[in-house]
Design a protein around this motif. Structure first.
Motif, PDB file in Angstrom:
ATOM      1  N   SER A 195       0.911  -1.200  -0.029  1.00 33.33           N
ATOM      2  CA  SER A 195       0.081   0.075   0.040  1.00 33.33           C
ATOM      3  C   SER A 195       0.836   1.331   0.040  1.00 33.33           C
ATOM      4  O   SER A 195       2.032   1.360   0.689  1.00 33.33           O
ATOM      5  CB  SER A 195      -0.905   0.012   1.151  1.00 33.33           C
ATOM      6  N   ALA A 226       0.537   5.838   0.082  1.00 29.69           N
ATOM      7  CA  ALA A 226      -0.072   6.801  -0.037  1.00 29.69           C
ATOM      8  C   ALA A 226       0.641   7.817  -0.850  1.00 29.69           C
ATOM      9  O   ALA A 226       1.944   8.093  -0.498  1.00 29.69           O
ATOM     10  CB  ALA A 226      -0.459   7.196   1.637  1.00 29.69           C
ATOM     11  N   ILE A 255      -3.129   5.391  -2.563  1.00 31.59           N
ATOM     12  CA  ILE A 255      -4.185   6.205  -1.988  1.00 31.59           C
ATOM     13  C   ILE A 255      -3.548   7.801  -2.063  1.00 31.59           C
ATOM     14  O   ILE A 255      -2.411   7.924  -1.836  1.00 31.59           O
ATOM     15  CB  ILE A 255      -4.185   6.012  -0.439  1.00 31.59           C
ATOM     16  N   ILE A 291      -3.967  11.729  -1.649  1.00 32.60           N
ATOM     17  CA  ILE A 291      -4.243  12.566  -0.778  1.00 32.60           C
ATOM     18  C   ILE A 291      -4.101  14.103  -1.360  1.00 32.60           C
ATOM     19  O   ILE A 291      -2.980  14.493  -1.786  1.00 32.60           O
ATOM     20  CB  ILE A 291      -3.856  12.501   0.764  1.00 32.60           C
ATOM     21  N   GLN A 319      -3.452  11.474   9.180  1.00 30.00           N
ATOM     22  CA  GLN A 319      -2.827  10.509   9.513  1.00 30.00           C
ATOM     23  C   GLN A 319      -3.590   9.453  10.326  1.00 30.00           C
ATOM     24  O   GLN A 319      -3.509   8.132  10.067  1.00 30.00           O
ATOM     25  CB  GLN A 319      -1.280  10.539  10.217  1.00 30.00           C
ATOM     26  N   ILE A 348      -5.935   7.711   7.729  1.00 22.47           N
ATOM     27  CA  ILE A 348      -5.440   6.750   6.755  1.00 22.47           C
ATOM     28  C   ILE A 348      -5.255   5.457   7.697  1.00 22.47           C
ATOM     29  O   ILE A 348      -5.181   4.290   7.105  1.00 22.47           O
ATOM     30  CB  ILE A 348      -4.268   7.442   6.203  1.00 22.47           C
ATOM     31  N   THR A 404      -6.326   1.585   6.854  1.00 16.30           N
ATOM     32  CA  THR A 404      -5.373   0.653   6.316  1.00 16.30           C
ATOM     33  C   THR A 404      -4.842  -0.252   7.310  1.00 16.30           C
ATOM     34  O   THR A 404      -3.601  -0.973   7.473  1.00 16.30           O
ATOM     35  CB  THR A 404      -3.998   1.649   5.799  1.00 16.30           C
ATOM     36  N   VAL A 443      -0.184   2.803   6.117  1.00 16.15           N
ATOM     37  CA  VAL A 443       0.445   2.463   4.749  1.00 16.15           C
ATOM     38  C   VAL A 443       1.884   1.843   4.917  1.00 16.15           C
ATOM     39  O   VAL A 443       2.582   2.127   5.825  1.00 16.15           O
ATOM     40  CB  VAL A 443       0.324   3.398   3.547  1.00 16.15           C
ATOM     41  N   SER A 459       4.840   6.095   1.984  1.00 14.52           N
ATOM     42  CA  SER A 459       4.065   7.245   1.658  1.00 14.52           C
ATOM     43  C   SER A 459       5.030   7.871   0.873  1.00 14.52           C
ATOM     44  O   SER A 459       6.217   8.182   1.279  1.00 14.52           O
ATOM     45  CB  SER A 459       3.547   7.772   3.052  1.00 14.52           C
ATOM     46  N   ALA A 466       2.543  12.422   6.347  1.00 14.44           N
ATOM     47  CA  ALA A 466       2.996  11.342   5.451  1.00 14.44           C
ATOM     48  C   ALA A 466       3.812  10.584   6.438  1.00 14.44           C
ATOM     49  O   ALA A 466       3.695   9.187   6.248  1.00 14.44           O
ATOM     50  CB  ALA A 466       3.914  11.981   4.265  1.00 14.44           C
ATOM     51  N   SER A 484       1.684   8.467   8.847  1.00  9.94           N
ATOM     52  CA  SER A 484       0.779   7.613   7.813  1.00  9.94           C
ATOM     53  C   SER A 484       1.441   6.271   7.720  1.00  9.94           C
ATOM     54  O   SER A 484       0.620   5.389   7.591  1.00  9.94           O
ATOM     55  CB  SER A 484       0.257   8.456   6.785  1.00  9.94           C
TER      56      SER A 484
END
Length: 269
Positions: free
Chosen positions: A86, A88, A112, A114, A143, A146, A150, A154, A157, A170, A173
């Motif tokens: 995953s 972001a 994902i 943003i 964050q 997210i 998830t 993630v 990111s 970021a 997250s």
């Protein structure tokens, strides 16, 4: 990128003698980012010059000189997402979408996007983005949103805004234990990145990149070959084209967020 050129890219003069090669009415015109390409002819340091396949269309491969390479390289060369992971992407401008394209090429299962501008979401699907989040739609920190979506955060990111708040978001997250965040955007000189040290102790990794960790002279020719082999799509990044006489329109498109990349035709109409 080599130390010779990455330091003081705004120096405005040639490295060897500290002088400009341009002037008008006896007054010097300074070099922009060491290249000065808003002209039909230019003088540049050899380190800023890359020889590419002469068959390549310059009105397409020109966008490899900065944003596309930076975003894609941030994902492929720095984050290095695994297949099925995953990712972001913070900021869905040209650089962010290039980062998303890199995640798509790498085989990420969830990409994902943003961004504060919801109008960018539909276009982002062309670059592999599978989900969209507008922070303005939530009252809690993005964050946290997210993390909830998830199962803890993630795997990777990529921050492409240059806003220090987005940089922190970021990083935070990412999933603890293995999450990797890559900072791409250039923040204000006075910006301070502040986060709880525990975020590092919990084995999150923070990285930065300049030009996507590509070496311009040796790596750009290879990216051009990928395009010529139809393994890299560039056309979808180009949303506008203008003549040199209308160069200010290109800046207007950029400031208003209406374009991804605008190609300026210096010669001809």
């Amino acid at each position: 990128m080599c130390d010779l050129l990455r330091i003081n890219t705004d120096r405005g003069v040639m490295i060897n003698d500290g002088k400009s090669r341009f002037s008008i009415n006896g007054k010097p015109i300074y070099h922009f980012v060491g290249t000065s390409t808003f002209s039909e002819y230019t003088v540049t340091h050899v380190g800023s010059l890359a020889k590419i396949n002469p068959e390549a269309p310059l009105d397409k491969v020109c966008i490899l000189s900065c944003g596309v390479s930076t975003g894609m390289g941030a994902t492929l060369n720095v984050a290095k997402p695994k297949k099925g992971s995953s990712v972001a992407i913070f900021g869905l401008g040209g650089v962010g979408l290039a980062a998303a394209e890199g995640a798509r090429i790498a085989g990420a299962s969830r990409i994902i996007g943003i961004d504060l501008n919801s109008d960018r979401f539909e276009k982002a699907k062309l670059f592999g983005v599978t989900e969209f989040i507008n922070p303005l739609d939530y009252k809690k920190p993005i964050q946290e949103v997210i993390a909830e979506k998830t199962d803890g955060g993630v795997d990777y990111s990529i921050e492409c805004t240059g806003n220090v708040k987005a940089m922190i978001q970021a990083f935070e997250s990412c999933h603890d234990g293995w999450g990797v965040a890559v900072l791409v955007g250039v923040p204000h000189s006075d910006a301070v990145f502040a986060t709880n040290p525990v975020n590092f102790l919990n084995e999150r990794t923070l990285k930065g990149t300049f030009f996507g960790n590509y070496k311009p002279r040796s790596d750009l020719p290879g990216l051009v070959e990928l395009y010529l082999a139809k393994k890299l799509e560039l056309e979808k990044f180009i949303t506008h084209e203008v003549s040199f006489a209308d160069i200010n329109k290109a800046f207007d498109y950029m400031i208003k967020g209406e374009s991804l990349r605008c190609v300026i035709n210096v010669i001809g109409n």
